[in-house]
Design a protein around this motif. Structure first.
Motif, mmCIF file in Angstrom:
data_model
loop_
_atom_site.group_PDB
_atom_site.id
_atom_site.type_symbol
_atom_site.label_atom_id
_atom_site.label_comp_id
_atom_site.label_asym_id
_atom_site.label_seq_id
_atom_site.Cartn_x
_atom_site.Cartn_y
_atom_site.Cartn_z
ATOM 1 N N VAL A 195 25.112 39.281 38.575
ATOM 2 C CA VAL A 195 26.016 39.808 37.950
ATOM 3 C C VAL A 195 26.477 40.982 38.332
ATOM 4 C CG1 VAL A 195 26.824 40.593 35.798
ATOM 5 C CG2 VAL A 195 25.604 38.297 35.967
ATOM 6 N N ALA A 196 25.289 41.812 38.785
ATOM 7 C CA ALA A 196 25.498 43.216 39.217
ATOM 8 C C ALA A 196 26.450 43.269 40.455
ATOM 9 C CB ALA A 196 24.207 43.904 39.412
ATOM 10 N N ARG A 197 26.209 42.269 41.489
ATOM 11 C CA ARG A 197 26.867 42.067 42.620
ATOM 12 C C ARG A 197 28.177 41.842 42.507
ATOM 13 N NH1 ARG A 197 23.406 39.327 46.969
ATOM 14 N NH2 ARG A 197 22.034 41.174 46.695
ATOM 15 N N CYS A 198 28.459 40.900 41.389
ATOM 16 C CA CYS A 198 29.755 40.393 41.013
ATOM 17 C C CYS A 198 30.699 41.807 40.520
ATOM 18 C CB CYS A 198 29.739 39.696 39.640
ATOM 19 S SG CYS A 198 29.393 37.905 40.292
ATOM 20 N N ILE A 199 30.043 42.663 39.970
ATOM 21 C CA ILE A 199 30.643 43.711 39.415
ATOM 22 C C ILE A 199 30.928 44.807 40.563
ATOM 23 C CG2 ILE A 199 30.400 45.987 37.973
ATOM 24 C CD1 ILE A 199 28.906 44.149 35.659
ATOM 25 N N ALA A 200 29.874 44.857 41.633
ATOM 26 C CA ALA A 200 30.004 45.891 42.701
ATOM 27 C C ALA A 200 31.090 45.459 43.583
ATOM 28 C CB ALA A 200 28.752 46.111 43.154
ATOM 29 N N ASP A 201 31.326 44.074 43.771
ATOM 30 C CA ASP A 201 31.901 43.385 44.817
ATOM 31 C C ASP A 201 33.142 42.420 44.221
ATOM 32 O OD1 ASP A 201 30.337 44.718 46.771
ATOM 33 O OD2 ASP A 201 28.947 42.997 47.012
ATOM 34 N N ALA A 202 33.622 42.970 43.114
ATOM 35 C CA ALA A 202 34.592 42.110 42.550
ATOM 36 C C ALA A 202 35.737 41.674 43.185
ATOM 37 C CB ALA A 202 35.033 42.634 40.969
ATOM 38 N N GLY A 203 36.174 42.609 43.919
ATOM 39 C CA GLY A 203 37.652 42.329 44.738
ATOM 40 C C GLY A 203 37.369 41.134 45.871
ATOM 41 N N PRO A 204 36.428 41.366 46.702
ATOM 42 C CA PRO A 204 35.987 40.359 47.753
ATOM 43 C C PRO A 204 35.843 38.957 47.136
ATOM 44 C CG PRO A 204 35.217 42.306 48.433
ATOM 45 C CD PRO A 204 35.443 42.385 47.117
ATOM 46 N N ILE A 205 34.932 38.953 46.047
ATOM 47 C CA ILE A 205 34.576 37.737 45.428
ATOM 48 C C ILE A 205 35.788 36.949 44.769
ATOM 49 C CG2 ILE A 205 33.017 36.749 43.705
ATOM 50 C CD1 ILE A 205 30.896 39.008 44.255
ATOM 51 N N LEU A 206 36.512 37.944 44.134
ATOM 52 C CA LEU A 206 37.742 37.166 43.387
ATOM 53 C C LEU A 206 38.462 36.583 44.393
ATOM 54 C CD1 LEU A 206 39.206 36.776 40.895
ATOM 55 C CD2 LEU A 206 40.273 39.102 41.192
ATOM 56 N N GLU A 207 38.586 37.168 45.692
ATOM 57 C CA GLU A 207 39.563 36.318 46.971
ATOM 58 C C GLU A 207 38.853 35.110 46.934
ATOM 59 O OE1 GLU A 207 40.844 38.583 50.343
ATOM 60 O OE2 GLU A 207 41.086 40.378 49.178
ATOM 61 N N GLN A 208 37.538 35.055 46.953
ATOM 62 C CA GLN A 208 36.860 33.919 47.449
ATOM 63 C C GLN A 208 37.257 32.750 46.227
ATOM 64 O OE1 GLN A 208 32.887 33.934 49.008
ATOM 65 N NE2 GLN A 208 32.946 35.795 48.755
ATOM 66 N N VAL A 209 37.116 33.241 45.059
ATOM 67 C CA VAL A 209 37.485 32.334 43.944
ATOM 68 C C VAL A 209 39.031 31.962 43.974
ATOM 69 C CG1 VAL A 209 37.740 32.574 41.600
ATOM 70 C CG2 VAL A 209 35.797 33.346 42.275
ATOM 71 N N ALA A 210 39.793 32.903 44.092
ATOM 72 C CA ALA A 210 41.274 32.400 44.478
ATOM 73 C C ALA A 210 41.529 31.352 45.494
ATOM 74 C CB ALA A 210 42.107 33.597 44.622
ATOM 75 N N ALA A 211 40.787 31.507 46.724
ATOM 76 C CA ALA A 211 41.020 30.588 47.780
ATOM 77 C C ALA A 211 40.465 29.062 46.933
ATOM 78 C CB ALA A 211 39.835 30.741 48.725
ATOM 79 N N ARG A 212 39.642 28.974 46.191
ATOM 80 C CA ARG A 212 39.054 28.018 45.770
ATOM 81 C C ARG A 212 40.065 27.279 44.557
ATOM 82 N NH1 ARG A 212 32.852 28.200 43.412
ATOM 83 N NH2 ARG A 212 31.858 28.440 45.332
ATOM 84 N N ILE A 213 40.848 28.287 44.050
ATOM 85 C CA ILE A 213 42.068 27.530 43.198
ATOM 86 C C ILE A 213 42.992 27.117 44.014
ATOM 87 C CG2 ILE A 213 43.762 28.280 41.831
ATOM 88 C CD1 ILE A 213 41.651 30.589 40.307
ATOM 89 N N ALA A 214 43.441 27.690 44.949
ATOM 90 C CA ALA A 214 44.249 27.146 45.830
ATOM 91 C C ALA A 214 44.006 25.951 46.533
ATOM 92 C CB ALA A 214 44.559 28.104 47.265
ATOM 93 N N GLU A 215 42.695 25.461 47.144
ATOM 94 C CA GLU A 215 42.353 24.350 47.673
ATOM 95 C C GLU A 215 42.339 23.281 46.586
ATOM 96 O OE1 GLU A 215 38.475 25.632 48.773
ATOM 97 O OE2 GLU A 215 39.089 26.576 50.599
ATOM 98 N N THR A 216 42.211 23.631 45.480
ATOM 99 C CA THR A 216 42.129 22.678 44.242
ATOM 100 C C THR A 216 43.392 22.202 43.565
ATOM 101 O OG1 THR A 216 40.078 23.554 43.475
ATOM 102 C CG2 THR A 216 41.144 22.021 42.125
ATOM 103 N N HIS A 217 44.364 23.243 43.578
ATOM 104 C CA HIS A 217 45.426 23.194 42.746
ATOM 105 C C HIS A 217 47.032 23.177 43.560
ATOM 106 C CE1 HIS A 217 43.635 23.322 38.894
ATOM 107 N NE2 HIS A 217 42.648 24.187 39.398
#
Length: 378
Positions: A354-376
């Motif tokens: 969680v601490a890393r999620c908070i610190a690196d939220a931007g790059p991790i969110l880009e990875q999450v969004a890429a997953r959304i694009a692949e799925t939807h």
């Protein structure tokens, strides 16, 4: 999805990590990693709390800055947003917790005076409609400071102004609202909040929100009695509606500033509903084939008037599918489904720390969004 697919990103901030604008930017970047030519429309949203002015500015409102009193009386630079006679005023800009020095709380003395100055600045700018977003306050003064800045007088037995803050209201002997800015009577004032608490009592502002502002159990008792006294003294000035407003939904919002706004004739509406109207969400929704919403934590609170729930409800009514991004997911699938969200993608699904999620939220969110694009979208 067909070739005219268009994604609408209507997410709130990830508190402590990303603003709503940054969330939209990162999600856009992640989606376009997978679908480079994807049409994306970003409409950062807010529910009336901190980030509301930024959301309005991102939607095309003009940002206006003004010097006002902070919660402890020191001068701060606060902003409101203006477009076509409509002002979006965020009380947290003047009187929010973020205006206190780190680690400092002032539950008994913090004042909403600066919020009143912000409202006055909106009137000076020619606003005919004021959306007053309340939340994230450092204060529990029932809006007394705000009303004072707009011309009201709250006096002790000796005829002196009461001390600032909710604690000072215990010494209130007389209220005089005759000097209130006359322009208020010709303005539409909308109280935008995601909470519907009354002013006092077990579900009132001091009991529910006082501890978040540093109030001890004794402070909560003091503030609750002082706000009840405040409403009682106001009855002598404005009649029975003072008591009616104190019991009304939204009166307890932002340390009771909702009560002060109701005394000014404000109409209470769920913050996200008001903001979706103001930001032009309906036409953007018409253009969308998929909606992405979200906030830092998707949890039980989300379902009670927070931005993602409002976005999802509106999208579902329009027949548009909705997925959500978040830092942390604390809702089961069935609760998400009932809210109109078909799937949620937390940062912790990519990075469990969680601490890393908070610190690196931007790059991790880009990875999450890429997953959304692949799925939807692929």
């Amino acid at each position: 999805m067909n070739e005219t697919r268009r994604v609408l990103i209507a997410a709130d901030k990830f508190k402590g990590s990303l603003t709503a604008v940054q969330v939209a930017e990162r999600v856009t970047a992640g989606l376009r990693r997978v679908v480079p030519d994807l049409a994306v429309e970003a409409l950062p949203v807010a529910d009336g709390g901190d980030g509301t002015v930024d959301a309005a500015v991102a939607a095309g409102f003009e940002r206006r800055e003004v010097r006002v009193a902070g919660p402890l009386g020191e001068e701060v630079t606060a902003a409101f947003a203006l477009r076509d006679g409509t002002a979006v005023v965020e009380m947290a800009e003047a009187s929010g917790l973020q205006r206190l020095p780190a680690g400092v709380f002032a539950p008994l003395t913090a004042s909403t005076y600066g919020s009143g100055e912000l409202l006055r600045a909106a009137l000076d700018a020619g606003a005919r409609t004021i959306v007053f977003g309340v939340g994230g306050s450092a204060t529990t003064d029932g809006g007394a400071g705000m009303l004072s800045a707009l011309g009201a007088r709250f006096l002790t037995e000796a005829g002196e102004p009461v001390s600032p803050g909710g604690g000072g209201l215990a010494g209130l002997a007389r209220a005089d609202l005759s000097g209130l800015d006359p322009r208020l009577s010709s303005v539409e004032l909308v109280l935008a909040s995601d909470v519907d608490n009354p002013l006092t009592g077990p579900k009132g502002a001091p009991a529910v929100y006082g501890p978040q502002k540093g109030a001890s159990p004794d402070d909560v008792e003091t503030l609750d009695a002082a706000l009840a006294h405040f409403a009682k003294v106001l009855e002598a000035e404005v009649g029975p509606r003072a008591a009616e407003y104190a019991a009304s939904p939204g009166a307890g919002a932002a340390g009771g500033i909702g009560y002060g706004a109701l005394l000014l004739g404000a109409r209470f509406r769920a913050g996200i509903e008001v903001m979706l109207d103001v930001l032009g969400f309906a036409p953007a929704l018409e253009r969308a084939s998929l909606v992405i919403t979200g906030e830092g934590s998707l949890d039980e609170q989300t379902l009670h008037g927070k931005a993602p729930a409002g976005v999802a409800a509106a999208a579902r009514a329009a027949g548009r599918p909705v997925v959500a991004v978040c830092g942390r997911l604390a809702l089961p699938e069935d609760a998400l489904s009932r809210a109109g969200i078909s799937a949620a993608y937390p940062l912790t699904s990519v990075e469990p720390d969680v601490a890393r999620c908070i610190a690196d939220a931007g790059p991790i969110l880009e990875q999450v969004a890429a997953r959304i694009a692949e799925t939807h979208l692929s």
